[in-house]
Design an enzyme around this catalytic site. Structure first.
Site, PDB file in Angstrom:
ATOM      1  N   ASP A 189     -12.602  15.729  -3.317  1.00 41.93           N
ATOM      2  CA  ASP A 189     -12.725  17.080  -3.866  1.00 41.93           C
ATOM      3  C   ASP A 189     -14.016  17.116  -4.669  1.00 41.93           C
ATOM      4  O   ASP A 189     -14.776  16.147  -4.644  1.00 41.93           O
ATOM      5  CB  ASP A 189     -11.480  17.405  -4.737  1.00 41.93           C
ATOM      6  CG  ASP A 189     -11.178  18.902  -4.774  1.00 41.93           C
ATOM      7  OD1 ASP A 189     -12.136  19.693  -4.916  1.00 41.93           O
ATOM      8  OD2 ASP A 189     -10.002  19.280  -4.670  1.00 41.93           O
ATOM      9  N   LYS A 203      -6.670   8.601  -1.029  1.00 43.37           N
ATOM     10  CA  LYS A 203      -7.839   9.149  -0.307  1.00 43.37           C
ATOM     11  C   LYS A 203      -8.333  10.441  -0.964  1.00 43.37           C
ATOM     12  O   LYS A 203      -8.414  11.495  -0.316  1.00 43.37           O
ATOM     13  CB  LYS A 203      -7.483   9.404   1.153  1.00 43.37           C
ATOM     14  CG  LYS A 203      -7.173   8.142   1.938  1.00 43.37           C
ATOM     15  CD  LYS A 203      -7.117   8.425   3.427  1.00 43.37           C
ATOM     16  CE  LYS A 203      -6.841   7.200   4.245  1.00 43.37           C
ATOM     17  NZ  LYS A 203      -5.494   6.631   4.061  1.00 43.37           N
ATOM     18  N   LYS A 233       0.848  -1.183   0.000  1.00 49.29           N
ATOM     19  CA  LYS A 233       0.000   0.000   0.000  1.00 49.29           C
ATOM     20  C   LYS A 233       0.887   1.238   0.000  1.00 49.29           C
ATOM     21  O   LYS A 233       1.728   1.411   0.882  1.00 49.29           O
ATOM     22  CB  LYS A 233      -0.919   0.015   1.223  1.00 49.29           C
ATOM     23  CG  LYS A 233      -1.983   1.117   1.100  1.00 49.29           C
ATOM     24  CD  LYS A 233      -2.742   1.325   2.382  1.00 49.29           C
ATOM     25  CE  LYS A 233      -1.975   2.162   3.356  1.00 49.29           C
ATOM     26  NZ  LYS A 233      -2.339   3.560   3.446  1.00 49.29           N
ATOM     27  N   ARG A 248       2.945   0.342  10.611  1.00 50.89           N
ATOM     28  CA  ARG A 248       4.009   0.458  11.608  1.00 50.89           C
ATOM     29  C   ARG A 248       4.375  -0.824  12.355  1.00 50.89           C
ATOM     30  O   ARG A 248       5.571  -1.026  12.624  1.00 50.89           O
ATOM     31  CB  ARG A 248       3.677   1.606  12.577  1.00 50.89           C
ATOM     32  CG  ARG A 248       3.887   2.969  11.906  1.00 50.89           C
ATOM     33  CD  ARG A 248       3.180   4.081  12.635  1.00 50.89           C
ATOM     34  NE  ARG A 248       1.732   3.957  12.508  1.00 50.89           N
ATOM     35  CZ  ARG A 248       0.863   4.812  13.028  1.00 50.89           C
ATOM     36  NH1 ARG A 248       1.303   5.844  13.732  1.00 50.89           N
ATOM     37  NH2 ARG A 248      -0.433   4.662  12.854  1.00 50.89           N
ATOM     38  N   ASP A 275      -3.206   4.458  -2.014  1.00 54.67           N
ATOM     39  CA  ASP A 275      -4.115   5.020  -1.007  1.00 54.67           C
ATOM     40  C   ASP A 275      -3.987   6.537  -0.996  1.00 54.67           C
ATOM     41  O   ASP A 275      -3.343   7.117  -0.120  1.00 54.67           O
ATOM     42  CB  ASP A 275      -3.738   4.416   0.358  1.00 54.67           C
ATOM     43  CG  ASP A 275      -4.703   4.807   1.449  1.00 54.67           C
ATOM     44  OD1 ASP A 275      -5.831   5.239   1.127  1.00 54.67           O
ATOM     45  OD2 ASP A 275      -4.334   4.679   2.631  1.00 54.67           O
ATOM     46  N   THR A 328      -9.844   5.269  10.854  1.00 53.73           N
ATOM     47  CA  THR A 328      -9.729   4.465  12.084  1.00 53.73           C
ATOM     48  C   THR A 328      -9.081   5.248  13.233  1.00 53.73           C
ATOM     49  O   THR A 328      -9.028   4.770  14.353  1.00 53.73           O
ATOM     50  CB  THR A 328      -8.928   3.173  11.808  1.00 53.73           C
ATOM     51  OG1 THR A 328      -7.833   3.503  10.968  1.00 53.73           O
ATOM     52  CG2 THR A 328      -9.776   2.132  11.151  1.00 53.73           C
TER      53      THR A 328
HETATM   54  O1  C5P Z   1       0.886   2.097  10.721  1.00 50.73           O
HETATM   55  P1  C5P Z   1      -0.527   1.652  10.664  1.00 50.73           P
HETATM   56  O2  C5P Z   1      -0.712   0.143  10.691  1.00 50.73           O
HETATM   57  O3  C5P Z   1      -1.419   2.349  11.677  1.00 50.73           O
HETATM   58  O4  C5P Z   1      -0.983   2.121   9.223  1.00 50.73           O
HETATM   59  C1  C5P Z   1      -2.289   2.112   8.775  1.00 50.73           C
HETATM   60  C2  C5P Z   1      -2.310   2.579   7.349  1.00 50.73           C
HETATM   61  O5  C5P Z   1      -3.663   2.549   6.913  1.00 50.73           O
HETATM   62  C3  C5P Z   1      -1.811   3.994   7.127  1.00 50.73           C
HETATM   63  O6  C5P Z   1      -1.114   3.998   5.891  1.00 50.73           O
HETATM   64  C4  C5P Z   1      -3.063   4.842   7.017  1.00 50.73           C
HETATM   65  O7  C5P Z   1      -2.913   5.897   6.103  1.00 50.73           O
HETATM   66  C5  C5P Z   1      -4.075   3.836   6.483  1.00 50.73           C
HETATM   67  N1  C5P Z   1      -5.475   4.056   6.847  1.00 50.73           N
HETATM   68  C6  C5P Z   1      -5.938   4.114   8.138  1.00 50.73           C
HETATM   69  N2  C5P Z   1      -7.269   4.328   8.409  1.00 50.73           N
HETATM   70  C7  C5P Z   1      -8.134   4.460   7.406  1.00 50.73           C
HETATM   71  C8  C5P Z   1      -7.688   4.382   6.078  1.00 50.73           C
HETATM   72  C9  C5P Z   1      -6.335   4.163   5.839  1.00 50.73           C
HETATM   73  O8  C5P Z   1      -5.148   3.957   9.078  1.00 50.73           O
HETATM   74  N3  C5P Z   1      -9.431   4.608   7.648  1.00 50.73           N
END
Ligand code: C5P
Length: 232
Positions: free
Chosen positions: A66, A63, A34, A207, A61, A116
């Site tokens: 607009d 997102k 991603k 992460r 991703d 989230t």
């Molecule tokens: O590091 P972590 O596991 O928290 O990363 C989650 C990834 O998912 C990030 O790249 C973030 O941009 C993406 N994301 C998210 N919540 C959403 C949509 C995408 O955390 N609703």
């Protein structure tokens, strides 16, 4: 389905070489990559092209959010990269979603519902007197009606959405954490196995993998957690 296919690693790096080197380490143990705003703002379309050499599905991703005209023209440009998946915000509204779905070609359009990192307090702050589940359900119903292929949702809403909507809907769940590990800025989080059991079709995990000194070991733990909950 191979368990590793569920895992899409969020490569939230700014540096292209670091992204390539890291992908090289985990490439055989994941289902896809991603690439998000951090990577894209630094490396652009050329950077995405460079990652294609790994022959892994690419989830772009961005997102997008607009007015319909701006998003449609942006999507036209992005489609030249032929990503397997592309995200747009469901809160961009029906017209924006319908216009994008008309031009999508082979790219699956994935609608982002509620981030989230947000919870009910954040909704209240902008005057929305809905529960998270009600808000997400309304957005997802709109997205499906407008033709999206899947949605991004918290794992805590996955079960409800899987029951309520078509089995074909791709349910992408970020906010995944192994039990007893750092949540970072995620609020509505769940373990990999429970997310799949709840109906998730794709786990976006950043992460916990990218910040680990032993990323492959973490991925194996993620697969073990899935296996324990659903069987291989
Ligand atoms: O590091 P972590 O596991 O928290 O990363 C989650 C990834 O998912 C990030 O790249 C973030 O941009 C993406 N994301 C998210 N919540 C959403 C949509 C995408 O955390 N609703």
């Amino acid at each position: 389905m191979n368990l590793k296919d569920y895992i899409f690693c969020a490569l939230d790096f700014s540096d292209l070489n670091q992204t390539i080197e890291f992908t090289d380490i985990i490439k055989n143990d994941i289902g896809g990559i991603k690439l998000g705003l951090e990577f894209f703002a630094s490396n652009g379309p050329a950077g995405v092209e460079k990652l294609k050499k790994f022959k892994l599905p690419i989830f772009l991703d961005l997102k997008l959010h607009d007015i319909p005209n701006t998003v449609t023209n942006t999507v036209k440009n992005i489609l030249k990269l032929q990503p397997d998946y592309l995200t747009i915000h469901l809160s961009g509204g029906r017209k924006m979603l319908e216009e994008v779905n008309k031009i999508k070609k082979n790219t699956k359009i994935i609608g982002v519902s509620m981030l989230t990192s947000l919870d009910k307090k954040d909704l209240e702050e902008i005057g929305l007197e809905l529960t998270e589940k009600e808000y997400v359900k309304n957005l997802v119903a709109l997205g499906i009606d407008a033709g999206v292929d899947g949605v991004v949702t918290s794992p805590s809403e996955a079960e409800l959405l899987r029951k309520e909507f078509s089995k074909k809907l791709i349910l992408v769940t970020p906010g995944i954490r192994l039990p007893n590990t750092d949540l970072n800025d995620q609020k509505r989080s769940q373990s990999p196995g429970l997310a799949i059991k709840s109906g998730s079709s794709m786990l976006v995990i950043g992460r916990p993998i990218t910040k680990s000194a032993k990323p492959v070991k973490i991925i194996k733990l993620i697969m073990k957690d899935i296996e324990e909950k659903i069987g291989s």
